[in-house]
Motif scaffolding. Structure first.
Motif, PDB file in Angstrom:
ATOM      1  N   ASP A   1     -62.050  22.658   0.903  1.00 49.28           N
ATOM      2  CA  ASP A   1     -61.425  23.932   0.584  1.00 49.28           C
ATOM      3  C   ASP A   1     -61.766  24.351  -0.837  1.00 49.28           C
ATOM      4  OD1 ASP A   1     -59.684  26.102   1.148  1.00 49.28           O
ATOM      5  OD2 ASP A   1     -58.144  25.128  -0.078  1.00 49.28           O
TER       6      ASP A   1
ATOM      7  N   ASN B   1     -55.930  31.791  -0.356  1.00 53.77           N
ATOM      8  CA  ASN B   1     -55.996  30.485  -0.990  1.00 53.77           C
ATOM      9  C   ASN B   1     -54.646  29.777  -0.982  1.00 53.77           C
ATOM     10  OD1 ASN B   1     -57.615  28.576  -1.956  1.00 53.77           O
ATOM     11  ND2 ASN B   1     -57.925  29.473  -3.969  1.00 53.77           N
TER      12      ASN B   1
ATOM     13  N   THR C   1     -55.947  24.430  -5.853  1.00 54.85           N
ATOM     14  CA  THR C   1     -55.573  25.804  -5.573  1.00 54.85           C
ATOM     15  C   THR C   1     -55.442  26.633  -6.841  1.00 54.85           C
ATOM     16  OG1 THR C   1     -54.304  24.960  -3.754  1.00 54.85           O
ATOM     17  CG2 THR C   1     -53.922  27.229  -4.371  1.00 54.85           C
TER      18      THR C   1
ATOM     19  N   SER D   1     -53.685  26.500   1.286  1.00 56.07           N
ATOM     20  CA  SER D   1     -53.131  25.308   0.649  1.00 56.07           C
ATOM     21  C   SER D   1     -51.814  24.905   1.303  1.00 56.07           C
ATOM     22  CB  SER D   1     -52.887  25.587  -0.836  1.00 56.07           C
ATOM     23  OG  SER D   1     -54.096  25.959  -1.420  1.00 56.07           O
TER      24      SER D   1
HETATM   25 NA    NA Z   1     -56.773  26.434  -1.946  1.00 55.63          NA
END
Ligand code: NA
Ligand code: NA
Lengths: 103, 481, 111, 615, 161, 83, 251
Positions: F35, A73, A37, A77
């Protein structure tokens, strides 16, 4: 302007690379998320901003993308991390460390 | 002639479908209006028909825009389709509830399948009609067969699209006529290069046309289907897909000898194997579904031989007679909880008029004289002989014996009571139910009379009926009105 | 290369259909097949050195070399159709699961 | 010529009568049945009146009619049979599940018959031919077996579709359906001729029930309604003779295929195709006779005898000389009358007793003497014994065979004649002779309206046995138009290849012999009467007395001689089983609820298409 | 009403960011935002008052620099940890208390925590942020808070009530 | 030149994330990989816009970012709810 | 065994396809990747907007009243040249959504995942949702000048709805509203087509001025149709999502 942009882009690229590497290297899900992240967010910010330096007429849209990433983001996460936490995913512990976990 | 009716055949049912979601209560009226409109429009188009019309959607001339083609062939198709569709909907209206929109969409899509002159547009309409069919078949008790249908249908249409893409790559066009022209102006042979796309297109269409072994879905889906779903699939859907199949074979299938042979093996194999399978079955709907598969094989085989007119006659005969047969079979099955032949001895004793309709349709199906099926069969044989084909007539006739045997078994069982070796007695007939009889009786009687009339009138009026071309008949006969 | 890959994807999809008995996996296999197919269609529209077929202030003239826009349009349609079919398939899967308590086609019995 | 009295008028009239009969039956069953009597009677009368119009051509829309001499012959024969049988319809209305449909189909079948024999074009012939098939196919299951109808249809369809193949093939080659023209054209081209011979020939063989297509006869005749069995056996099977006549004589294939093929060092008397027919005819005689001997059922027995007699007819036509063909025609005529009469007497027995099982019958001579007499005359004719018409035809056929030196065929035919003594005697003794069953104590003679046609047919059998030349003269004319020599007929005498026959004289001798026998029978003391079922063994009660009936397993010792012979019936059953198994296999293999299986087949097929297509 | 207007303005701003700053797009965006505001205002959380101007200024000039600073530090820290062969980490999950009551504020706080050195918010539950910490220091909630979120908490508390 | 450097860096990042996506071991690890991969790709699309001098790709980047975020949420919620 | 057979079959079909496409010795061949001459394809005229005879070069920001005003050539094909396919494709989605509704029918309530949505997600979604919706609308209104269009736009809107479902256990789309949007949009598409007949001559023919290539307000019916498609796709996919994320109420 363009030089600044290029520098930012390279920095962005480095952090994106670092993000990828962190995700690969870290020992458990949570640390991987952390690494992924942070590094990728900064990397993306930097890179996109760099592009904005080169093409100022795109700036508005690029800012929107940055904002969007800035919001999504960490949210993504968190969602993922909480899911992993609730499902009792493996947590790495430093050898010899004992600590009471929050419930 | 107002050519806009061509597009309205598709646009009106589609619009009706969209609107009926808005006003749910009016759904059945919208469907009824769409069906009625399509009947009228196809009638008007037939009445005004002079020569082929190409309708340029969006005002873009072919091959660039999508065009609809109204020629004798598609005119026949839409007449047949819209009439059959309307009759089925009326006969089985008790199942329509909740499915009005799907039926409207299916009607539009099937008209599209018949009318379109564009390969990709054909794929789109095939998909719509297939999806409509998937949804309709969820009315069956067992939806896992629907899933089978979906898997096979999707794979089939995927292969069809694959074939279309390869064709586009080779010829740079999607318009069927344009591709045909582009093939024709190439001075070197194209058949070898076309093996892959043609095989893929053949496969894709075969799934919906129910050819063996692409029709693995058909038995599960149809064996318990009701008089709406089953009948639509074995007659209306079947008709549209086979017509599209025929158009493609006619215009695009430049086949190498070996490809023609394998295609013929598949189609004739379907004819033989499916008739044998039908012969081995004991349940009405199963018998009829296998018979439907067999007839599809025959129709495609005839198209492959280049005998368009003969194929169309067989198709028409099959569509109309299957409509009657399957409707009644499903109806009997629904009302009495079984469609096992042995449990339905003498079912027509108390339902004579329906029995006559069933009998006429069955006799037409097996091609007995004085019924339309004979006109079709004789036409097929003469056309084949004139093409110096001896073996296909032999196959057709031998298979006809098998077909006749199971049809006669069906008829004699449904009309008569008694065990083997005992005298048939009216008193032995069980009390069978057949609900919703009035509408059924009227339509089936009319259809049966049409079958008989179409079987007898040509005999009396024309000296060359066994050799006549139904397509030019449409131009001369209807165009001259 | 991308074209070879697209065909391989289709083959993988077919392999899935041949070897799987789980409804969801079958749907996934169908989707893989479709993705491969769509990729294939896009690939036949590719023109070497062709531009994205959108006129912009940079690529302002129709006389420049563009890739074939038609396959893109076809693929768009194909994708949407795929989505529709997949949605329906998943709904069927759900319904079947409700009825049989399993996603395994073989365990649903019947002939 | 006027339409009112013409072939198309008869056909249309019969169709109209059929519809009328249907409607009237709904109102009153007897009234409907009466229409069948009146309709067939009127048609018979009209056809007889049309004798002068032979060779006239008429048309009904696109359907052409031509009254040929042989067509007239067949039509009259059929009309006679239908008319005779129609009297029985009056009594059967209550026993038939669909009386209205029965009357309708009865007349439709008749219309089809007349139409088929008088059609000018092949297509007309086929249409009427199929009309007969489907009309009968619906009537048969009104009897005891639905399966019989399926078997009947399957065989008939095989025959008629074979004919259709030939007709349409020849049409595509000659551009015409006109029977005369097409057969002329065909006779000029060996391929066409062969196609015509095989396809039309098969249609004939199937219809007349010649081996290996004989199986439908016992099934259909044995299980059809009792009033329809005489129509099938006496009437409709003769259409097979008509087709064979077209294929062999009218075409004329015996000229096309004229060969000097050698067999065992001898030149064949006939072309090979004709020999095949003769062979099949001979086999039919043997098989039909043996199976008839074996039959437990009265009607099946007569049906098998029809198989044997079909064999004679086919042999006669295949030999293709004037004596043989004339004999075949005479045999068709004689057998039609006799077998119709036999079946009618069976029907009369059923009408009174309700059964055709010989083991349940016996001694009916005491209650139904007239029926007995009719049956007696019929079987004497069928067995070819003077003074009945069956004797004349068999004599002609034997003469022809011997004349051609066809020893084996003659042997088969002779075997058939001997065998026929065996099988006709069995029902005679089982049904009419012996002890009367107590059940049937109160049985009466057949009602008057039944007696009329039975007596009529018997008298005709006798008449044409004594004065056959009445018919033979007409047959002789037919042969001449067909390009054969006429028969040699002088007054009452018929000339064969190696002898002459004076039927009247023979009859007279037989009559005297019979008279003497009758006197002896009357003056001879009678044997003591024993109750049929009075059978006890060591005080054991017998639960299945019919197994001890003396007619049960009548010829068991003889039957054991051929019980292990190959059976066509079993062969067909195995064939059907194989087809059904194959069908189940198809259904099981390709239609599956497992997606991977159906995808498997699809992928296999695509591979086959791609691979095969690129070869 | 207030919510509707703020939603409208927010959507309009988003439109302009996406479509660019020209007359046609601004008018078009206004129309779209107006229609959308009626439909989506229930589902979005764009409510702000007139103090937004001040808040926004603070946000941009105080919060964001701090945030970016922390983010850079975080990344350098993370880079160090990732790249260092020994991987000096001591991970664990801790609860961090917060004074912020406003939902939006809590969200920003949580996101900020995520993007700052070594920490990752998992969830926010009544007054606490649940945090995964790469290198846990201290042992009480107050210690955690001091290490993790004190700066943000203060700044955000000043911007968002 | 700069482009090549940046794309090489990004490419390596993609590679690492891809390895995590494939290697797992748990479903969560895969989603983390995915991701990360997605956001790197989003940035890459912006780079492509730069290279091809076309702002059209910015729309694509935004769309990609939206969908990839949703993808993460869907997977996370799915894994969370799984028995 | 099953696997081996499957692999063999797939290998066989793969070899056949590859050899037909790439190793054929026929004179007529499959054009390999990138090796395409657009002059041989109908698409050439889509690029030049010259189906109806135009010979002028089309210039971004200059050319006016071209037969298709869309700068995005794919959009030209999708909404002008082959709009009928698009109507069909809209129908596919329409009928699929309907089928999903029919299959998962009955009175339904929200199906909740085991754990309530995370606070961070719930709050984040309330911000992201607005961006997604606006972006979705932007996409279908700008389909003629950007790579967007009705389908991606509609999909983004549906995605935003999915996000709400995932982030809020209470949330449900008003199905009747979704149906109304879907139905109205579909009907209007057909009506646009019919207006084409009335105003221009052919079904789906453009009857509005096409403006200047590259401008926002241009391309005739394209933005209208794309808007309809966007709304329709968005509402259809949303109701599909609802079908999957709700469950039948007992009894
Ligand atoms: Na992320
Ligand atoms: Na993300």
């Amino acid at each position: 302007m363009i030089i600044a942009g290029n520098i930012l882009m390279v920095i962005g690229g480095v952090f994106l690379l670092l993000g990828g590497f962190g995700v690969l290297r870290m020992p458990d899900v949570f640390n991987r998320i952390q690494a992924g992240t942070k590094a990728t967010t900064l990397g993306a910010f930097s890179l996109i901003l760099g592009v904005g330096f080169v093409h100022p007429q795109w700036l508005l849209k690029l800012i929107l993308i940055i904002v969007f990433i800035a919001i999504t983001n960490p949210v993504g996460s968190s969602v993922l991390a909480r899911a992993a936490y609730k499902k009792g995913a493996y947590q790495y512990k430093k050898e010899g460390e004992e600590r009471s976990e929050v419930k | 002639m107002n050519t806009s009716f061509i597009i309205l055949l598709i646009a009106v049912p589609l619009g009706a479908a969209f609107l009926s979601v808005l006003v749910k209560k009016l759904g059945k009226y919208f469907l009824g209006a769409a069906i009625g409109f399509n009947l009228a429009a196809s009638g008007i188009l037939a009445y005004d028909y002079v020569s082929p019309v190409i309708y340029e959607i969006g005002g873009f001339k072919p091959p660039y825009g999508i065009s609809l083609v109204l020629d004798e062939y598609s005119l026949l198709g839409i007449l047949l389709l819209n009439v059959v569709f309307a009759l089925i909907a009326i006969m089985a209206c008790k199942y329509i509830k909740k499915y009005e929109v799907v039926l409207s969409v299916a009607l539009a899509a099937l008209n599209g399948v018949i009318l379109t002159g564009d390969l990709f547009n054909l794929f789109v309409f095939m998909e719509i009609s297939a999806i409509a069919a998937y949804i309709l078949t969820t009315m069956n008790k067992n939806i896992k067969y629907t899933f089978n249908y979906l898997v096979l249908g999707t794979l089939g249409s995927g292969l069809l699209l694959f074939g279309i893409a390869v064709i586009y790559n080779m010829f740079g066009s999607l318009n069927i006529m344009d591709i045909q022209n582009r093939m024709a102006i190439i001075s070197y042979p194209v058949a070898g290069a076309l093996v892959l796309p043609l095989a893929l297109i053949f496969t894709g269409l075969s799934v919906e046309a129910k050819l063996l072994p692409f029709s693995g879905w058909a038995r599960g889906v149809l064996k318990d289907s009701n008089s709406l779903v089953g009948t639509l699939i074995v007659s209306a859907f079947s008709a549209a897909v086979l017509l599209a199949f025929g158009r493609l074979i006619d215009s695009l299938f430049v086949m190498s000898d070996s490809l023609l042979i394998v295609f013929t093996v598949v189609t004739v194999g379907t004819l033989i194997l499916a008739e044998i399978a039908a012969f081995s079955k004991k349940n009405l709907r199963e018998i009829l579904l296998f018979s439907s598969i067999a007839q599809s094989g025959l129709v495609v085989a005839l198209f492959l031989q280049g005998l368009k007119s003969a194929a169309l006659l067989v198709l028409i005969n099959n569509v109309i007679s299957k409509m009657i047969l399957f409707t009644l079979a499903a109806k009997i099955g629904e009302d009495n909880g079984t469609d096992k032949l042995e449990d339905l001895k003498g079912v027509f004793l108390k339902n004579k008029v329906l029995g006559f309709g069933f009998t006429a349709a069955a006799m037409s199906l097996i091609g007995l004289p004085l019924f339309f099926g004979f006109i079709a069969k004789a036409n097929v044989l003469v056309s084949l002989f004139e093409a110096n084909n001896i073996w296909l007539p032999m196959v057709i006739l031998i298979v006809s014996v098998i077909e006749g045997a199971y049809v006669v078994r069906m008829l004699t069982t449904l009309w008569n009571t008694g065990e083997e070796g005992e005298l048939a007695k009216a008193e032995d007939a069980k009390q069978y139910k057949l609900t919703n009889k009035v509408r059924l009786t009227i339509i089936i009687t009319i259809a049966a009379i049409a079958i008989v009339a179409a079987g007898i009138l040509p005999l009396l009026q024309m000296n060359d009926w066994f050799n006549f071309d139904i397509l030019s008949f449409l131009t001369d006969g209807l165009g001259g009105v | 290369m991308i074209q070879y890959f697209s065909i391989v994807l289709m083959l993988v999809g077919i392999y899935g259909l041949l070897s799987q008995r789980n409804v969801i996996k079958l749907i996934a296999a169908l989707n893989i097949f479709e993705i491969g197919l769509n990729l294939f269609i896009v690939s036949i529209g590719f023109v070497k050195d062709g531009l994205v077929p959108i006129l912009t202030s940079n690529n302002e003239s129709s006389a420049m070399l563009y890739v074939d826009p038609l396959p893109h349009a076809l693929v768009l349609t194909s994708i949407v159709i795929g989505v529709g079919v997949t949605a329906l398939a998943l709904a069927l899967a759900k319904k079947m699961h409700d009825k049989y308590g399993t996603y395994d086609m073989d365990e649903m019995g019947g002939k | 010529m006027d339409f009112i009295l013409s072939v198309p008028a008869i056909v249309v009239g019969l169709f109209a009568a059929a519809v009328l009969a249907y409607l009237l039956t709904k109102a009153n069953k007897i009234l409907g049945a009466l229409i069948t009597v009146l309709g067939s009677g009127a048609a018979l009368a009209a056809m007889l009146m049309l004798k002068g119009d032979i060779n006239s051509v008429q048309s009904l829309g696109a359907l052409g009619f031509k009254l040929t001499d042989y067509g007239w012959f067949f039509s009259v024969l059929m009309l006679l049979i239908f008319f005779s049988v129609s009297f029985f319809n009056l009594y059967w209305m209550k026993k038939i599940i669909h009386p209205a449909a029965y009357n309708f189909l009865y007349l439709v079948a008749l219309a089809g018959t007349v139409g088929a024999f008088t059609a000018k074009d092949f297509i007309g012939l086929f249409i009427f031919w199929e009309t007969i098939v489907w009309a009968s196919m619906f009537i048969i299951p009104f009897g005891k077996s639905r399966n019989a109808s399926v078997v009947y249809y399957a065989f008939s369809a095989f025959g008629s579709l074979s004919m259709l193949f030939g007709i349409l093939y020849l049409y595509s080659k000659t551009g015409s359906f006109d029977i005369q023209y097409v057969l002329e054209q065909a006779s000029m081209n060996t391929t066409y001729a062969l196609v015509a011979f095989i396809t039309i020939g098969i249609a004939g063989l199937v219809k007349i029930g010649v081996f290996p297509f004989h199986l439908w006869l016992p099934k259909a005749h044995g299980n059809a309604p009792d009033t329809f069995s005489p129509i099938l056996s006496g009437g409709l099977v003769k259409a097979g003779g008509f087709a064979a006549f077209l294929a062999v004589i009218v075409m004329p294939s015996y000229k096309v295929f004229a060969s000097n093929a050698l067999f065992l060092g001898r030149e064949l008397a006939m072309p090979v195709p004709n020999y095949i027919l003769v062979f099949l005819g001979a086999v039919s005689i043997v098989v039909g006779t043996l199976m008839a001997i074996k039959s437990e059922d009265f009607k099946k027995l007569i049906a098998y005898s029809s198989v044997a007699n079909g064999g004679y007819i086919i042999i006669g036509i295949a030999i293709a000389d004037s004596l043989s063909v004339g004999g075949a025609f005479m045999h068709m005529f004689a057998h039609a009358l006799a077998s119709a009469a036999a079946f009618l007497s069976a029907a009369a027995v059923v009408h009174r007793t309700g059964t055709t099982k010989m083991s349940e019958l016996g001694g009916l001579i005491h209650r139904m003497p007239l029926t007995y007499l009719v049956y007696l005359i019929a079987i004497i004719s069928m067995a070819g014994i003077p003074p009945m018409s069956g004797f004349i035809s068999k004599w002609m056929l034997f003469q022809s065979m011997i004349g051609k030196g066809m020893v084996f065929t003659a042997a088969a035919a002779f075997f058939g004649s001997i065998g026929s003594f065996l099988y006709v005697f069995r029902p005679l003794s089982a049904v009419f002779l012996g002890q009367l069953s107590p059940k049937h104590e109160s049985v009466k003679e057949a009602p008057f309206l039944m007696q009329v046609p039975m007596i009529g047919l018997s008298l005709l059998t006798l008449l044409f046995g004594v004065f056959p030349n009445i018919v033979l003269r007409f047959i002789s004319d037919i042969l001449k138009t067909a390009g054969l020599d006429g028969l040699t007929l002088n007054g009452l005498v018929i000339s064969g290849t190696n002898g002459q026959l004076n039927p009247s004289l023979v009859s007279l001798i037989f009559g005297i012999g019979f008279f003497i026998a009758l006197i002896i029978f009357i003056i001879h003391p009678k044997s003591r009467k024993v109750d049929l079922m009075d059978t006890y063994t060591a005080s054991e009660f017998i639960y299945t007395p019919e197994l001890l009936h003396y007619s049960y397993a009548f010829y068991a010792p003889f039957e054991r001689l051929y019980e292990n012979a190959p059976s066509t019936e079993k062969w067909y059953a195995a064939l059907i089983k194989k087809i059904e198994e194959a069908g189940q296999l198809v259904s099981y293999t390709f239609f599956n609820n497992k997606p991977r299986i159906i995808v498997f087949w699809m992928v296999c097929a695509v591979i086959a298409l791609l691979w095969g297509g690129s070869l | 009403m207030k919510k509707g207007i703020s939603t409208f303005l927010a959507l309009w701003a988003i439109w302009i960011l996406i479509a660019g700053f020209n007359v046609t797009e601004i008018i078009l965006g206004g129309a779209v935002a107006l229609i959308l505001a009626f439909i989506v205002s229930k589902y979005v959380n764009y409510s702000f008052g007139f103090s937004i101007v001040l808040g926004a200024l603070k946000f941009v000039f105080v919060y964001i620099p701090v945030f970016i600073y922390k983010l850079v530090i975080a990344n350098l820290d993370m880079a160090y940890r990732v790249l260092s062969p020994k991987m000096p980490i001591n991970p664990g999950i801790v609860k961090v208390p917060t004074e912020i009551k406003n939902d939006f504020g809590k969200l920003v706080l949580a996101n900020s925590i995520t993007l700052t050195p070594g920490t990752l918010s998992l969830d926010v539950e009544d007054g606490h942020v649940l945090v995964h910490w790469v290198n846990v220091k201290g042992s009480t909630e107050e210690e955690y808070k001091k290490e993790i979120s004190k700066d943000f908490d203060k700044i955000l508390g000043g911007i968002i009530k | 030149m700069i482009n090549i450097i940046v794309f090489s860096l990004i490419g390596l990042g993609v590679l690492f994330a891809l390895i995590r996506l494939i290697a797992g071991p748990s479903s969560f690890d895969r989603v983390v990989g995915l991701d990360t991969l997605n956001i790197i790709i989003t940035a890459a699309i912006v780079m492509i816009a730069l290279v091809l001098e076309s702002s059209l790709y910015l729309d694509i980047a935004l769309a990609y970012a939206i969908l990839s975020f949703l993808e993460t949420v869907v997977f996370a919620r799915f894994l969370e709810g799984k028995q | 065994m099953k696997q081996i057979v499957s692999i063999l079959l797939v290998a066989a079909i793969g070899i056949l396809i590859f050899s037909a496409l790439y190793f054929s010795d026929e004179t007529l061949k499959f054009n390999e990747y990138g090796n395409v001459n657009l002059d041989d394809r109908v698409s050439e005229k889509y690029i030049d907007k010259s189906v109806n005879g135009n010979t002028e070069e089309i210039i971004f920001g200059e050319t006016q009243n071209a037969e298709s005003g869309s700068a995005n050539m794919v959009t030209s094909v999708v909404v002008n040249y082959r709009s009928f396919d698009t109507l069909g494709e809209v129908t596919v989605l329409f009928v699929s959504a309907l089928g999903v509704g029919l299959l998962l029918n009955g009175k339904r309530k929200r199906k909740n995942l085991k754990d309530a949505p995370n606070f961070i997600l719930k709050q984040g979604a309330r911000i992201i949702f607005g961006i997604m919706v606006v972006f979705g609308v932007y996409m279908f209104i700008h389909g003629h000048i950007t790579p967007g269009g009705g389908f991606p736009g509609g999909a983004i809107i549906a995605a935003s709805i999915l996000l709400l479902y995932l982030s809020d256990d209470e949330f449900r789309v008003k199905l009747s509203a979704a149906k109304a949007v879907e139905s109205t949009a579909g009907s209007l598409y057909v009506i646009v087509g019919l207006l084409g007949i009335v105003l221009a001559g052919y079904f789906l023919q453009n009857f509005l001025p096409t403006g200047t290539v590259g401008e926002v307000i241009s391309s005739g019916v394209i933005p209208i149709v794309y808007m309809l498609i966007g709304l329709k796709v968005g509402s259809e996919l949303s109701s599909v999502i609802d079908g999957f994320l709700t469950e039948e109420v007992e009894g």
